[in-house]
Every structure is written in C-alpha cells, then in structure tokens.
Design an enzyme around this catalytic site. Sequence first.
Site, PDB file in Angstrom:
ATOM      1  N   CYS A  84      28.909  -4.557   2.836  1.00  0.00           N
ATOM      2  CA  CYS A  84      29.835  -5.291   3.701  1.00  0.00           C
ATOM      3  C   CYS A  84      30.869  -5.991   2.836  1.00  0.00           C
ATOM      4  O   CYS A  84      30.727  -7.165   2.469  1.00  0.00           O
ATOM      5  CB  CYS A  84      29.078  -6.299   4.558  1.00  0.00           C
ATOM      6  N   SER A  85      31.942  -5.286   2.511  1.00  0.00           N
ATOM      7  CA  SER A  85      32.937  -5.838   1.600  1.00  0.00           C
ATOM      8  C   SER A  85      33.708  -7.013   2.212  1.00  0.00           C
ATOM      9  O   SER A  85      34.281  -7.821   1.483  1.00  0.00           O
ATOM     10  CB  SER A  85      33.908  -4.745   1.150  1.00  0.00           C
TER      11      SER A  85
END
Length: 297
Positions: A84-85
């Site tokens: 989950c950047s």
Amino acid sequence: AKGPSTFIPLGEIVQEGGESSLRQLLEAFVSAGRVDHVAMVMGLHPQYLSSFWKTQYLLLRMDGPLPYHKRHYIAIMAAARHRCSYLVGLHMGEFLQVGGNPAWLQGLHCAPQKLRNLNEINKLLAHRPWLVTKEHIEALLKPGEDSWSLAELVQALVLLTHYHSLASFVFGCGIKPEEDQDGGNSCSPPSCHSDSSPASDDSMEGSGGKDAMQEVEVLMERMKLLQENQLEEEGVTQEEMATRFELEKTESLLVPSSDIPDPSLQSNIRCFLEDPEFGYKDFTRRGEQAPPTFRAQ
C-alpha cells in the site's frame, strides 16, 4: 477527475457527508493541520469516522511506550507488507515531521535491529496470522539489547494490525495520493503484468483506477456470457457453472497469483520488505492437514 477516491465522485462525498461529516473533518483539520483522503472518504460515514479518528489519534499522538517516530515507522512496515504505497508515502512524511532519522527511510536494513525484529510477526499477521505462536512473542520479549517490553510490543502489534486493515480500506475505496505526496505513491493494489519491466510511477498513478474499472467490466461481461450460454445449453449443472466461473475469475487480472512476483512493486515499498514473496495461502486446502489455529471466545 480530481478527488480523494477513484471510485466515488468528489461531489457525492461532499453532499452525502452532511453537516456531521463536515464537523468531523473540521476537527481533523484543527487537530492534525490537514485532512487526508482517507478521512474525506470516511466522512460519508460520520460515526465511523469519529471512532476511527479517535483511535488513530490515540495510537499515533497520545502518550504511550513507543516514541512517535517509531510508531510511524511501524505503520510503514505494516503498509508495505500489503504493497500500500499510499500509506507508506503518507507515514514517511509523518515520520520525518516528528523527527525520525531520514536514513531509516532508505530501507528496513537501515532501521535499528529492534524494529527489524518485528519483520517476522509483521508478515505473519499480514498474510497468515494462524501461524503466530507464543514462541514468536517470547522471542521478541527475550531479555537483551534489542528486546521489547510487553507494553511496547502490545502497542506495536496493535499498530501493525491497524495498518494491515487500513490498507484494505485504501484499496477498496480507491484512495488516491495526496497532492503533496510524491507522484509515485500510487494506491493501486498488486496486479499481474505481462511486461517484465516495472511500470513507471506516472503511469501507475494515472491509470491504476481506470485499469481496475476496465478489469471489472471485462469480468462482468464474461459472467454475463456464461449465464447466456447456460440458458442455451441443456444439461449444464450448477457444479459445471461454478467450475467455469472459477476458471474465468482465475484467468482475470483481478486475481493475481501469489506465486508470480509483482514487477510493479515500487522501490519505496520494496526496501521495507524482507521475504517479499511471502503471502497468503489458504489453510483449509482439501487433502492437506490444516495447521493449528488460535481459537478465542
């Protein structure tokens, strides 16, 4: 086109939230000096946003055994496990704001050994929590230079599980990067690509949500064709239809194989991962002895 979510129009977020939602967002702004996209989307459900914001505030900003910068670093570790950047980028900024050492952001290998020791339980909680045993806890509490106190470990584990869950919310609502985040901090979940070269940051940010919508449309079209064929054919059983559906679903880009490494995994996430190939595997597969699982009332 602009707004906090790929899937929910900005106008709908503003209209549906109502006065209660606006009050919550105002409180968030006064407290933190900004309103992030997660809070804006969650404003559609004001009561939930209120509970979430209080929890988030207690975890990250109130008194506790862990210093603030380590709390944000643990959030980065948890978000990175789910690729989950958006959350990784968000908490990299928060980490620096509370005085964190910039060198730690070069990767997990630059962090203190005490934080690196969380890696094993982080990946288990993220992907196969039924494999966690008392030995994992004992190893972290074992007296030594890099040992954790029980109070520290409890807060660390709550942070890990909190951000594992929040990553799902980010993906499910198509949360887009903040304007002040780096362009590469896209929130698109892992997907399989035929091209072996990593996707560029710009292309991921701009096309992630659009590609996801196209994949949904393609899958829906396939399901529609299957249903039409069922009406035309005689003697097709429900079991056969279920088999066809699973085949179509597996072949779809919506269901990436955990055995295929993700070529689009960005460097700002990869550097916080050890054993990146480790992922979810069903523990109830037929013909295999299931591992022991925790049972709690």
